[in-house]
Design a protein around this motif. Structure first.
Motif, PDB file in Angstrom:
ATOM      1  N   LYS A  24     -77.682 -56.070  23.656  1.00 50.61           N
ATOM      2  CA  LYS A  24     -77.356 -54.691  24.043  1.00 50.61           C
ATOM      3  C   LYS A  24     -78.290 -54.222  25.173  1.00 50.61           C
ATOM      4  O   LYS A  24     -77.875 -53.567  26.130  1.00 50.61           O
ATOM      5  CB  LYS A  24     -77.497 -53.792  22.796  1.00 50.61           C
ATOM      6  CG  LYS A  24     -77.194 -52.338  23.010  1.00 50.61           C
ATOM      7  CD  LYS A  24     -75.751 -52.017  22.672  1.00 50.61           C
ATOM      8  CE  LYS A  24     -75.344 -50.706  23.317  1.00 50.61           C
ATOM      9  NZ  LYS A  24     -75.000 -49.667  22.393  1.00 50.61           N
ATOM     10  N   LYS A  33     -79.741 -56.064  27.344  1.00 55.95           N
ATOM     11  CA  LYS A  33     -79.367 -56.807  28.551  1.00 55.95           C
ATOM     12  C   LYS A  33     -78.165 -56.133  29.222  1.00 55.95           C
ATOM     13  O   LYS A  33     -78.126 -55.972  30.452  1.00 55.95           O
ATOM     14  CB  LYS A  33     -79.031 -58.247  28.148  1.00 55.95           C
ATOM     15  CG  LYS A  33     -78.795 -59.173  29.308  1.00 55.95           C
ATOM     16  CD  LYS A  33     -78.869 -60.641  28.848  1.00 55.95           C
ATOM     17  CE  LYS A  33     -78.414 -61.557  29.976  1.00 55.95           C
ATOM     18  NZ  LYS A  33     -77.008 -61.969  29.844  1.00 55.95           N
ATOM     19  N   GLU A  34     -77.217 -55.699  28.381  1.00 60.85           N
ATOM     20  CA  GLU A  34     -76.016 -55.019  28.882  1.00 60.85           C
ATOM     21  C   GLU A  34     -76.419 -53.765  29.666  1.00 60.85           C
ATOM     22  O   GLU A  34     -75.934 -53.519  30.771  1.00 60.85           O
ATOM     23  CB  GLU A  34     -75.184 -54.639  27.659  1.00 60.85           C
ATOM     24  CG  GLU A  34     -73.707 -54.435  27.872  1.00 60.85           C
ATOM     25  CD  GLU A  34     -73.080 -54.029  26.534  1.00 60.85           C
ATOM     26  OE1 GLU A  34     -73.096 -54.849  25.600  1.00 60.85           O
ATOM     27  OE2 GLU A  34     -72.613 -52.872  26.430  1.00 60.85           O
ATOM     28  N   LYS A  51     -79.314 -53.152  31.044  1.00 61.54           N
ATOM     29  CA  LYS A  51     -80.037 -53.563  32.249  1.00 61.54           C
ATOM     30  C   LYS A  51     -79.062 -53.932  33.355  1.00 61.54           C
ATOM     31  O   LYS A  51     -79.269 -53.595  34.517  1.00 61.54           O
ATOM     32  CB  LYS A  51     -80.934 -54.767  31.942  1.00 61.54           C
ATOM     33  CG  LYS A  51     -82.305 -54.357  31.452  1.00 61.54           C
ATOM     34  CD  LYS A  51     -83.224 -55.576  31.354  1.00 61.54           C
ATOM     35  CE  LYS A  51     -84.448 -55.227  30.526  1.00 61.54           C
ATOM     36  NZ  LYS A  51     -85.127 -56.403  29.996  1.00 61.54           N
ATOM     37  N   GLU A  52     -77.987 -54.616  32.951  1.00 62.88           N
ATOM     38  CA  GLU A  52     -76.983 -55.011  33.955  1.00 62.88           C
ATOM     39  C   GLU A  52     -76.288 -53.799  34.568  1.00 62.88           C
ATOM     40  O   GLU A  52     -75.792 -53.845  35.685  1.00 62.88           O
ATOM     41  CB  GLU A  52     -75.961 -55.971  33.327  1.00 62.88           C
ATOM     42  CG  GLU A  52     -76.482 -57.396  33.325  1.00 62.88           C
ATOM     43  CD  GLU A  52     -75.747 -58.325  32.365  1.00 62.88           C
ATOM     44  OE1 GLU A  52     -74.726 -57.906  31.774  1.00 62.88           O
ATOM     45  OE2 GLU A  52     -76.213 -59.465  32.200  1.00 62.88           O
ATOM     46  N   GLN A  53     -76.267 -52.691  33.809  1.00 62.34           N
ATOM     47  CA  GLN A  53     -75.701 -51.454  34.358  1.00 62.34           C
ATOM     48  C   GLN A  53     -76.723 -50.734  35.246  1.00 62.34           C
ATOM     49  O   GLN A  53     -76.492 -49.610  35.673  1.00 62.34           O
ATOM     50  CB  GLN A  53     -75.276 -50.512  33.220  1.00 62.34           C
ATOM     51  CG  GLN A  53     -74.079 -50.998  32.424  1.00 62.34           C
ATOM     52  CD  GLN A  53     -73.896 -50.208  31.135  1.00 62.34           C
ATOM     53  OE1 GLN A  53     -74.395 -49.086  30.993  1.00 62.34           O
ATOM     54  NE2 GLN A  53     -73.196 -50.784  30.183  1.00 62.34           N
ATOM     55  N   GLY A  54     -77.859 -51.347  35.444  1.00 63.30           N
ATOM     56  CA  GLY A  54     -78.874 -50.776  36.321  1.00 63.30           C
ATOM     57  C   GLY A  54     -79.855 -49.857  35.603  1.00 63.30           C
ATOM     58  O   GLY A  54     -80.681 -49.194  36.231  1.00 63.30           O
ATOM     59  N   ASP A  60     -83.109 -48.993  33.482  1.00 63.15           N
ATOM     60  CA  ASP A  60     -84.427 -49.614  33.371  1.00 63.15           C
ATOM     61  C   ASP A  60     -84.886 -49.605  31.908  1.00 63.15           C
ATOM     62  O   ASP A  60     -85.545 -48.691  31.441  1.00 63.15           O
ATOM     63  CB  ASP A  60     -85.368 -48.831  34.318  1.00 63.15           C
ATOM     64  CG  ASP A  60     -86.816 -48.874  33.913  1.00 63.15           C
ATOM     65  OD1 ASP A  60     -87.281 -49.943  33.493  1.00 63.15           O
ATOM     66  OD2 ASP A  60     -87.475 -47.821  34.015  1.00 63.15           O
ATOM     67  N   ASN A  99     -84.453 -45.644  26.381  1.00 63.08           N
ATOM     68  CA  ASN A  99     -84.438 -46.935  27.086  1.00 63.08           C
ATOM     69  C   ASN A  99     -85.584 -47.863  26.686  1.00 63.08           C
ATOM     70  O   ASN A  99     -86.201 -48.519  27.518  1.00 63.08           O
ATOM     71  CB  ASN A  99     -84.400 -46.724  28.608  1.00 63.08           C
ATOM     72  CG  ASN A  99     -83.164 -45.965  29.057  1.00 63.08           C
ATOM     73  OD1 ASN A  99     -83.208 -45.159  29.972  1.00 63.08           O
ATOM     74  ND2 ASN A  99     -82.039 -46.200  28.394  1.00 63.08           N
TER      75      ASN A  99
END
Ligand code: PLP
Length: 394
Positions: free
Chosen positions: A22, A24-25, A27-30, A32, A353
């Motif tokens: 989750k 990682k998901e 993080k991939e959306q930008g 932090d 976050n």
């Protein structure tokens, strides 16, 4: 026809991996996200070990090895157990496997009959119950409360033993609590195990990560009789920062080791050859890096522990080993309006976050596990975020 076997119907994925996915998901959306979920040291494997692996490949040692491990690696492990733990084993009492995790999996497969009980102290490492169940065994939980430093007592162990009890698992230093059993506490537990004739599975994977002057003591050191009923589990993942190499081992009764080796011969064939050569160097080469990494963890712990303890509604014991903190957040949950720790951890992830592991995966429903195997400035920032999150909702 149903697609899946009954065996896997109740299998739950590792909670550690779920929250990591989750995070990682996000993080991939930008976004932090600071991940405090890690179960691995944040250092690279020491250079001498990398070099030994490369050299072995260049020399052509890239073929199968014996199922139980290279004789030279077994000898390196035997020398390590003698040097560090004053334990004497023969080659037929040691098996090398694909990480301590798979060694434990293989162990439960060879010692458990359908319905056999295994006593698992709470809070536990996520994989013990699932591995026991996959072997047809029944996990029996005994709670080590925070008042007893998350450790179980000999009385509790005795009370949980039935005719079906096959083994008890002791994990010291502990993941997730970071607590360490004293030699006296281990002696009391061992006496109960001896009296009731049960096996002791001693997971010592965090042996080298001890703080505040603590020294490791293996339950197998108590006496030859206790050693005979103990299967010591260890590996290089945490001590030598070798999580990805997947080398772990078991030392114990020759019949158990032999059965594990036979099973491995039909499941893994052998742990990866290159990784085994790396492991030989890890144990036979210089050990300075092990101590340097330990010191780095201790320095972080000393600095971060008071900061976490100061977050409103976080109560925690100071860990003596491993690289986790396990605050009890019952009060923080109550004051911020969360009635379960999964929702609290999810909110920490999506709103603050910060990725943490909810204690539900360890059998403790009011704790979260924070790993300090990340850079100190990130740890500090994570604390600031969690502090702000709790205060804003209080
Ligand atoms: N035992 C405990 C308590 C652990 O925390 C871990 C790893 O997280 C393991 C065993 C497995 O270690 P390995 O990477 O050698 O499979």
């Amino acid at each position: 026809k149903q697609l899946l076997a009954n065996r896997v119907k109740t299998l739950t994925p590792s909670s550690t991996l779920a929250i990591t996915a989750k995070a990682k998901e996000l993080k991939e959306q930008g976004i932090d996200v600071i991940g405090l979920g890690a179960g691995e040291p944040d250092f690279n494997t020491p250079k001498n070990i990398l070099d030994a692996a490369t050299k072995s490949m260049e020399q052509g040692f890239t073929k199968y090895t014996p199922a139980g491990g290279l004789p030279a690696l077994k000898q390196a492990i035997i020398a390590k157990l003698q040097r560090d733990n004053e334990l004497t084993y023969k080659a037929n009492e040691v098996i090398v496997g694909v990480g301590a995790k798979h060694v434990l999996y293989t162990l439960f497969q060879v010692i458990l009959n359908e319905g056999d009980e295994v006593i698992i102290p709470i809070p536990y490492w996520v994989s013990y119950p699932e591995q026991v169940k996959l072997a047809g065994g029944v996990p029996v939980y005994v709670e080590g409360t925070s008042e007893q430093q998350y450790k179980i007592t000999a009385q509790q162990l005795a009370a949980a033993i039935t005719e079906k009890t096959k083994a008890v698992i002791i994990n010291s230093p502990s993941n997730p609590s970071g607590m360490v059993y004293s030699p006296e506490e281990l002696k009391a537990l061992a006496e109960v195990a001896e009296k009731h004739d049960i096996l002791i599975v001693s997971d010592e994977i965090y042996e080298k990560l001890l703080y505040n002057g603590n020294k490791h003591f293996s339950i197998a050191q108590i006496s030859p009789a206790i050693k005979a009923r103990t299967i010591v589990i260890n590996g290089l993942a945490k001590s030598h920062s070798m999580t990805g190499w997947r080398i772990g081992y078991a030392a114990g009764d020759a019949d158990i080791i032999n059965a594990m080796t036979d099973l491995a011969s039909h499941s893994t064939s052998n742990a990866t050859t290159t990784a085994q050569y790396a492991a030989i160097e890890a144990y036979n080469g210089p050990q300075d890096a092990v101590e340097e990494m330990r010191q780095a963890f201790e320095e972080r712990l000393e600095k971060i522990y008071p900061q976490i303890a100061a977050i409103p509604g976080f109560k925690l014991l100071k860990p003596e080993g491993a690289f986790y903190l396990l605050p009890d957040v019952a009060e923080a949950m109550e004051k911020t309006g969360y009635d379960n720790v999964d929702a609290f951890a999810e909110a920490l992830l999506t709103e603050a976050n910060v990725a943490v592991i909810p204690g539900s995966g360890f059998g403790t429903n009011t704790t979260i596990r924070l790993s300090y195997a990340i850079a100190y400035d990130l740890l500090e920032e994570a604390v600031r975020r969690m502090d702000k999150f709790v205060k804003s909702k209080w």
